[in-house]
Enzyme design. Structure first.
Site, PDB file in Angstrom:
ATOM      1  N   GLU A   1       0.544  -0.931  -0.518  1.00  0.00           N
ATOM      2  CA  GLU A   1       0.174  -0.506  -0.296  1.00  0.00           C
ATOM      3  C   GLU A   1       0.936   0.949  -0.157  1.00  0.00           C
ATOM      4  O   GLU A   1       0.444   2.133  -0.290  1.00  0.00           O
ATOM      5  CB  GLU A   1      -1.011  -0.380   1.224  1.00  0.00           C
ATOM      6  CG  GLU A   1      -1.988  -0.931   1.127  1.00  0.00           C
ATOM      7  CD  GLU A   1      -2.911  -0.543   0.106  1.00  0.00           C
ATOM      8  OE1 GLU A   1      -3.230   0.334  -0.273  1.00  0.00           O
ATOM      9  OE2 GLU A   1      -3.366  -1.855  -0.271  1.00  0.00           O
TER      10      GLU A   1
ATOM     11  N   TYR B   1      -6.418   6.639   4.195  1.00  0.00           N
ATOM     12  CA  TYR B   1      -6.220   5.668   3.364  1.00  0.00           C
ATOM     13  C   TYR B   1      -5.434   4.247   3.337  1.00  0.00           C
ATOM     14  O   TYR B   1      -6.137   3.562   3.910  1.00  0.00           O
ATOM     15  CB  TYR B   1      -5.886   6.105   1.927  1.00  0.00           C
ATOM     16  CG  TYR B   1      -5.265   4.814   1.094  1.00  0.00           C
ATOM     17  CD1 TYR B   1      -6.588   4.659   0.960  1.00  0.00           C
ATOM     18  CD2 TYR B   1      -4.161   4.374   0.913  1.00  0.00           C
ATOM     19  CE1 TYR B   1      -6.869   3.355  -0.478  1.00  0.00           C
ATOM     20  CE2 TYR B   1      -4.046   3.235  -0.260  1.00  0.00           C
ATOM     21  CZ  TYR B   1      -5.178   3.123  -0.594  1.00  0.00           C
ATOM     22  OH  TYR B   1      -5.590   1.790  -1.747  1.00  0.00           O
TER      23      TYR B   1
ATOM     24  N   ASP C   1      -9.900   5.903  -2.255  1.00  0.00           N
ATOM     25  CA  ASP C   1      -8.741   6.173  -2.810  1.00  0.00           C
ATOM     26  C   ASP C   1      -9.606   6.979  -3.919  1.00  0.00           C
ATOM     27  O   ASP C   1     -10.783   7.420  -4.380  1.00  0.00           O
ATOM     28  CB  ASP C   1      -7.640   5.495  -3.408  1.00  0.00           C
ATOM     29  CG  ASP C   1      -8.310   4.537  -5.106  1.00  0.00           C
ATOM     30  OD1 ASP C   1      -9.497   4.094  -4.955  1.00  0.00           O
ATOM     31  OD2 ASP C   1      -7.253   3.376  -5.191  1.00  0.00           O
TER      32      ASP C   1
END
Length: 310
Positions: free
Chosen positions: A52, A135, A153
């Site tokens: 990520e 996020y 996102d």
């Protein structure tokens, strides 16, 4: 909370749980999802966290080979924590935005020292880790631990803007994004986690920003298509790279990544000759960001390789 009550509350916020057909989306995802290595069974929360961080503003094709190298080299946080900042920066290569690498190294140290070498499951705890924003915290909770949390996102915001609100673009991030996306999630936790991944996949591969593939979209209803696909009111700014401060910073970092130790200033000067003022600005910003350091005798090195700073 009963489903009817949840739907009524969702509708008051301008979104309903059936605004995006979950069955159609989940079926499409099961058939067409990309075979990405961080989606495989057995991948740990730490390895998903690394993916990520790497994927932020960076295409999958550039991330995948580096991620595989990192998983082999640093399978657990303590392995990365035992490495130097410079080692992590060199391994980061040209993924871009190298401060992410330093923050991930700092995060690994905290995980090793304070969390038993494990990535926490709770969003609030994740948010307290170095370099972990809203996020990333929710992405880890959802994709690593299967929790029912909204993961928002750019791709997700675009799909919701089009399918739910009939807008070509989502506009600027808003405080409504999280509750609005949460209202779309299926009630069952396991389905919600897959739904989040599918929603993101749809935005990344079909409902793209410039050339949406509406003919390939699995959703039976889309407010934007129903409205005749009205044009976006957002003026796109083309982000250039050639000649920017980012490029200058990258050239200076390349010199230090390729060196076996501290180098003289002249080596850096030769790496960017087109604009000495820009080069000086880039060098100063690298020092401020902690990506490089200056030795007591005036040489320059990657973070952690300069000894006592001057």
């Amino acid at each position: 909370m009963q489903a009817s009550t949840r739907n009524k509350r969702s509708e008051r916020r301008g979104t309903s749980t059936d605004a995006i057909d979950a069955e159609a989306l989940l079926s499409w995802y099961a058939d067409t999802a990309r075979d990405l290595p961080w989606r495989h069974a057995g991948v740990t929360a730490w390895q998903i966290l690394m993916s990520e961080i790497m994927l932020q503003q960076t295409p999958v094709v550039r991330v995948e080979p580096i991620w595989r190298e990192w998983v082999a080299r640093w399978p657990v946080p303590s392995a990365m924590a035992a490495s130097s900042q410079a080692e992590v920066l060199r391994a980061w290569g040209k993924l871009g935005y190298p401060r992410r690498a330093l923050r991930l190294h700092e995060c690994a140290r905290v995980l090793a020292a304070e969390h038993g070498d494990e990535v926490p499951t709770e969003v609030d705890v994740l948010l307290g880790l170095p370099g972990i924003g809203a996020y990333t915290a929710r992405a880890v909770a959802c994709f690593a631990y299967g929790q029912r949390v909204p993961v928002v996102d750019t791709n997700v915001r675009r799909v919701v803007a089009r399918a739910v609100h009939g807008r070509a673009e989502a506009g600027n991030p808003s405080s409504r994004d999280l509750p609005e996306t949460e209202a779309l999630l299926p009630a069952r936790t396991d389905r919600a986690a897959v739904f989040s991944a599918a929603l993101m996949e749809l935005g990344a591969t079909v409902c793209t920003a410039r050339t949406p593939g509406c003919d390939r979209c699995p959703l039976p209803r889309c407010a934007w298509v129903s409205a005749g696909r009205p044009a976006s009111e957002v003026v796109r700014r083309v982000q250039k790279y050639e000649g920017t401060d980012r490029q200058a910073r990258g050239r200076l970092l390349d010199v230090l990544r390729d060196a076996s130790g501290p180098v003289e200033r002249v080596r850096l000067d030769l790496a960017w000759t087109r604009d000495p003022g820009q080069r000086d600005r880039a060098l100063d910003s690298l020092l401020v960001d902690g990506l490089i350091e200056q030795t007591s005798d005036g040489l320059f090195a990657l973070a952690g390789e300069g000894g006592a700073a001057g």
